[in-house]
Scaffold this motif. Structure first.
Motif, mmCIF file in Angstrom:
data_model
loop_
_atom_site.group_PDB
_atom_site.id
_atom_site.type_symbol
_atom_site.label_atom_id
_atom_site.label_comp_id
_atom_site.label_asym_id
_atom_site.label_seq_id
_atom_site.Cartn_x
_atom_site.Cartn_y
_atom_site.Cartn_z
ATOM 1 N N TYR A 87 0.962 -1.635 0.116
ATOM 2 C CA TYR A 87 -0.152 0.331 -0.128
ATOM 3 C C TYR A 87 0.717 1.344 0.003
ATOM 4 C CZ TYR A 87 -3.828 -3.806 0.931
ATOM 5 O OH TYR A 87 -4.681 -3.782 0.885
ATOM 6 N N THR A 88 1.883 1.441 0.300
ATOM 7 C CA THR A 88 2.997 2.510 0.219
ATOM 8 C C THR A 88 4.388 1.653 -0.583
ATOM 9 O OG1 THR A 88 4.354 1.976 2.514
ATOM 10 C CG2 THR A 88 1.965 2.999 3.229
ATOM 11 N N TYR A 89 4.945 2.895 -0.377
ATOM 12 C CA TYR A 89 6.043 2.940 -0.983
ATOM 13 C C TYR A 89 7.310 2.068 -0.591
ATOM 14 C CZ TYR A 89 4.377 5.594 -5.071
ATOM 15 O OH TYR A 89 3.345 5.429 -5.860
ATOM 16 N N MET A 90 7.075 2.041 1.446
ATOM 17 C CA MET A 90 8.194 2.067 1.800
ATOM 18 C C MET A 90 8.173 0.567 2.348
ATOM 19 S SD MET A 90 8.985 5.031 3.443
ATOM 20 C CE MET A 90 9.296 4.546 5.371
ATOM 21 N N SER A 91 6.642 -0.355 2.178
ATOM 22 C CA SER A 91 7.037 -1.630 1.813
ATOM 23 C C SER A 91 7.233 -2.299 1.296
ATOM 24 C CB SER A 91 6.141 -2.364 2.755
ATOM 25 O OG SER A 91 4.638 -1.823 1.895
ATOM 26 N N PHE A 92 7.063 -3.227 0.511
ATOM 27 C CA PHE A 92 7.388 -4.246 -0.286
ATOM 28 C C PHE A 92 6.314 -5.107 -0.968
ATOM 29 C CE2 PHE A 92 9.151 -6.512 3.451
ATOM 30 C CZ PHE A 92 8.580 -8.115 2.856
ATOM 31 N N ASP A 93 6.075 -6.082 -2.086
ATOM 32 C CA ASP A 93 5.085 -6.696 -2.230
ATOM 33 C C ASP A 93 5.097 -8.398 -1.883
ATOM 34 O OD1 ASP A 93 4.443 -3.928 -3.590
ATOM 35 O OD2 ASP A 93 4.883 -5.656 -5.912
ATOM 36 N N LYS A 94 4.126 -8.851 -1.070
ATOM 37 C CA LYS A 94 4.842 -10.190 -0.377
ATOM 38 C C LYS A 94 3.901 -10.907 -1.503
ATOM 39 C CE LYS A 94 3.764 -7.270 3.255
ATOM 40 N NZ LYS A 94 3.805 -6.081 2.495
ATOM 41 N N PRO A 95 4.890 -12.456 -0.789
ATOM 42 C CA PRO A 95 3.412 -13.418 -1.670
ATOM 43 C C PRO A 95 2.557 -13.483 -0.759
ATOM 44 C CG PRO A 95 5.666 -14.073 -0.931
ATOM 45 C CD PRO A 95 5.679 -12.815 -1.022
ATOM 46 N N LEU A 96 1.841 -14.811 -0.775
ATOM 47 C CA LEU A 96 -0.023 -14.984 -0.095
ATOM 48 C C LEU A 96 0.870 -16.037 1.675
ATOM 49 C CD1 LEU A 96 -2.743 -14.341 0.451
ATOM 50 C CD2 LEU A 96 -3.062 -16.500 -0.715
#
Length: 69
Positions: free
Chosen positions: A35-44
């Motif tokens: 949701y933010t640029y500070m975090s990363f995309d995560k797998p389910l």
């Protein structure tokens, strides 16, 4: 004795959560966007493990405190 029993329950619970994180979803490798640029995309599967461990740890610690008091 109670502490050792709860440590065994914690380890077994964590193993079960990890196994269920890969077996319950049809495709556990779906990427959950951040949701933010500070975090990363995560797998389910990682999201299920993090949330499952969090709630299981809270439940186990509250249950341990309830039995000790």
């Amino acid at each position: 004795m109670k502490k050792v029993l709860f440590e065994i329950m914690a380890i077994l619970g964590y193993i079960i959560i990890v196994l269920l994180a890969f077996t319950i979803p049809k495709d556990p490798n779906i990427i959950i966007p951040s949701y933010t640029y500070m975090s990363f995309d995560k797998p389910l599967w990682l999201c299920i493990i993090m949330v499952g461990w969090f709630f299981y740890s809270i439940f186990l610690s509250e249950f341990y405190d309830y039995i000790n008091n």
